[in-house]
Motif scaffolding. Structure first.
Motif, PDB file in Angstrom:
ATOM      1  N   MET A 159     -86.199  42.676   4.270  1.00 53.73           N
ATOM      2  CA  MET A 159     -85.115  43.557   4.689  1.00 53.73           C
ATOM      3  C   MET A 159     -85.133  43.672   6.217  1.00 53.73           C
ATOM      4  O   MET A 159     -86.179  43.899   6.808  1.00 53.73           O
ATOM      5  CB  MET A 159     -85.283  44.945   4.058  1.00 53.73           C
ATOM      6  CG  MET A 159     -84.140  45.906   4.360  1.00 53.73           C
ATOM      7  SD  MET A 159     -84.337  47.479   3.509  1.00 53.73           S
ATOM      8  CE  MET A 159     -84.187  46.968   1.808  1.00 53.73           C
ATOM      9  N   PRO A 160     -83.960  43.528   6.881  1.00 55.37           N
ATOM     10  CA  PRO A 160     -83.916  43.616   8.346  1.00 55.37           C
ATOM     11  C   PRO A 160     -84.388  44.984   8.830  1.00 55.37           C
ATOM     12  O   PRO A 160     -84.219  45.995   8.127  1.00 55.37           O
ATOM     13  CB  PRO A 160     -82.427  43.411   8.659  1.00 55.37           C
ATOM     14  CG  PRO A 160     -81.854  42.773   7.447  1.00 55.37           C
ATOM     15  CD  PRO A 160     -82.652  43.267   6.290  1.00 55.37           C
ATOM     16  N   PRO A 161     -84.983  45.042  10.035  1.00 54.95           N
ATOM     17  CA  PRO A 161     -85.442  46.327  10.577  1.00 54.95           C
ATOM     18  C   PRO A 161     -84.345  47.380  10.631  1.00 54.95           C
ATOM     19  O   PRO A 161     -84.594  48.565  10.390  1.00 54.95           O
ATOM     20  CB  PRO A 161     -85.931  45.951  11.979  1.00 54.95           C
ATOM     21  CG  PRO A 161     -86.304  44.510  11.870  1.00 54.95           C
ATOM     22  CD  PRO A 161     -85.333  43.910  10.908  1.00 54.95           C
ATOM     23  N   SER A 162     -83.115  46.969  10.948  1.00 54.62           N
ATOM     24  CA  SER A 162     -82.014  47.931  11.024  1.00 54.62           C
ATOM     25  C   SER A 162     -81.742  48.572   9.663  1.00 54.62           C
ATOM     26  O   SER A 162     -81.452  49.771   9.569  1.00 54.62           O
ATOM     27  CB  SER A 162     -80.747  47.253  11.538  1.00 54.62           C
ATOM     28  OG  SER A 162     -80.365  46.186  10.675  1.00 54.62           O
ATOM     29  N   ALA A 163     -81.847  47.775   8.602  1.00 53.22           N
ATOM     30  CA  ALA A 163     -81.635  48.307   7.259  1.00 53.22           C
ATOM     31  C   ALA A 163     -82.739  49.284   6.874  1.00 53.22           C
ATOM     32  O   ALA A 163     -82.484  50.316   6.237  1.00 53.22           O
ATOM     33  CB  ALA A 163     -81.562  47.167   6.246  1.00 53.22           C
ATOM     34  N   LEU A 164     -83.973  48.984   7.267  1.00 48.42           N
ATOM     35  CA  LEU A 164     -85.081  49.891   7.002  1.00 48.42           C
ATOM     36  C   LEU A 164     -84.889  51.213   7.740  1.00 48.42           C
ATOM     37  O   LEU A 164     -85.165  52.287   7.198  1.00 48.42           O
ATOM     38  CB  LEU A 164     -86.401  49.243   7.419  1.00 48.42           C
ATOM     39  CG  LEU A 164     -86.890  48.098   6.532  1.00 48.42           C
ATOM     40  CD1 LEU A 164     -88.099  47.420   7.165  1.00 48.42           C
ATOM     41  CD2 LEU A 164     -87.240  48.612   5.141  1.00 48.42           C
ATOM     42  N   ARG A 165     -84.422  51.129   8.984  1.00 46.31           N
ATOM     43  CA  ARG A 165     -84.169  52.352   9.756  1.00 46.31           C
ATOM     44  C   ARG A 165     -83.084  53.190   9.098  1.00 46.31           C
ATOM     45  O   ARG A 165     -83.194  54.427   9.026  1.00 46.31           O
ATOM     46  CB  ARG A 165     -83.792  52.001  11.196  1.00 46.31           C
ATOM     47  CG  ARG A 165     -84.956  51.532  12.055  1.00 46.31           C
ATOM     48  CD  ARG A 165     -84.574  51.540  13.528  1.00 46.31           C
ATOM     49  NE  ARG A 165     -83.474  50.612  13.806  1.00 46.31           N
ATOM     50  CZ  ARG A 165     -83.654  49.340  14.134  1.00 46.31           C
ATOM     51  NH1 ARG A 165     -84.879  48.833  14.210  1.00 46.31           N
ATOM     52  NH2 ARG A 165     -82.612  48.566  14.401  1.00 46.31           N
ATOM     53  N   ASP A 166     -82.037  52.521   8.624  1.00 44.78           N
ATOM     54  CA  ASP A 166     -80.947  53.246   7.972  1.00 44.78           C
ATOM     55  C   ASP A 166     -81.434  53.944   6.710  1.00 44.78           C
ATOM     56  O   ASP A 166     -81.059  55.095   6.435  1.00 44.78           O
ATOM     57  CB  ASP A 166     -79.808  52.291   7.623  1.00 44.78           C
ATOM     58  CG  ASP A 166     -79.044  51.813   8.849  1.00 44.78           C
ATOM     59  OD1 ASP A 166     -79.182  52.460   9.909  1.00 44.78           O
ATOM     60  OD2 ASP A 166     -78.325  50.792   8.743  1.00 44.78           O
TER      61      ASP A 166
END
Length: 218
Positions: free
Chosen positions: A1-8
């Motif tokens: 999972m991309p870092p941006s998706a994890l942050r979201d």
């Protein structure tokens, strides 16, 4: 999972944790007796983190109103061939989560709605914000409905239709949530009662819509 998706996903979890903590405290202690620091501590975050998500304690009672309006407008824009204004409006409000039957499926959403209805009776700031938010939403939805059906609804007619539907729903919710023991566990009963109230208010428009469908062409 991309870092941006994890942050979201992390932001969504933190936001929901704050909402859940707030509702729990509002229900057990009362709105006035609950502080931002109390909510942050219950959600296991700091007060600075709280203010990254909500500008005030009051804002917890009004999660994502703009998103709900956007969804309603999108539903109007995607109207189906032959769909009548009342039908489009009801579908738009369901898409926005304003239909109580849909809203009560989410336990947290139902609890927020119940607390908001109760707090609005005694806290002028919350009452004023609720009234303003509803007015802004109704105006925008009314404009979009008029634009979608310019030959059938003028601006006044569109505003009246939206006001009737939203007023029926919000009025019924306010009364039902004030009753003893009314809450998420009573979702099925509330759904039936609110739908009946909505049908009663909408009867003139629904009758007119049926008559229009029955008119011969040519």
């Amino acid at each position: 999972m991309p870092p941006s998706a994890l942050r979201d996903r992390k932001r969504d979890r933190t936001r929901r944790a704050l909402l859940e903590a707030a509702v729990e405290l509002f229900e057990s202690r009362g709105y006035d007796q609950t502080t931002v620091a109390d909510i942050a501590a219950a959600a296991e975050v700091g007060t600075r983190t709280f203010f990254n998500y909500f500008a005030s304690k009051e804002e917890l009672l009004f999660p994502e109103p703009d998103e709900r309006v956007r969804m309603a407008v999108a539903a109007i824009a995607s109207r189906r061939v032959g769909e009548r204004p009342v039908e489009v409006l009801l579908r738009a409000l369901r898409a926005a989560g304003d239909n109580p039957g849909e809203h009560l499926i989410d336990d947290l959403g139902a609890r927020i709605a119940a607390v908001r209805a109760q707090v609005s009776r005694t806290v002028p700031a919350v009452s004023g914000r609720a009234a303003h938010a509803q007015l802004v939403a109704q105006r925008e939805i009314g404009r979009q409905l008029h634009a979608a059906f310019p030959d059938e609804l003028d601006e006044v007619g569109a505003a009246a239709l939206v006001g009737a539907v939203v007023g029926a729903v919000s009025g019924a919710l306010t009364v039902l949530f004030q009753q003893p023991h009314a809450g998420p566990e009573d979702g099925e009963r509330l759904h039936r009662q609110i739908n009946e109230t909505t049908r009663r208010v909408l009867r003139p428009w629904l009758t007119a819509s049926c008559a229009a469908h029955a008119e011969p062409v040519g």
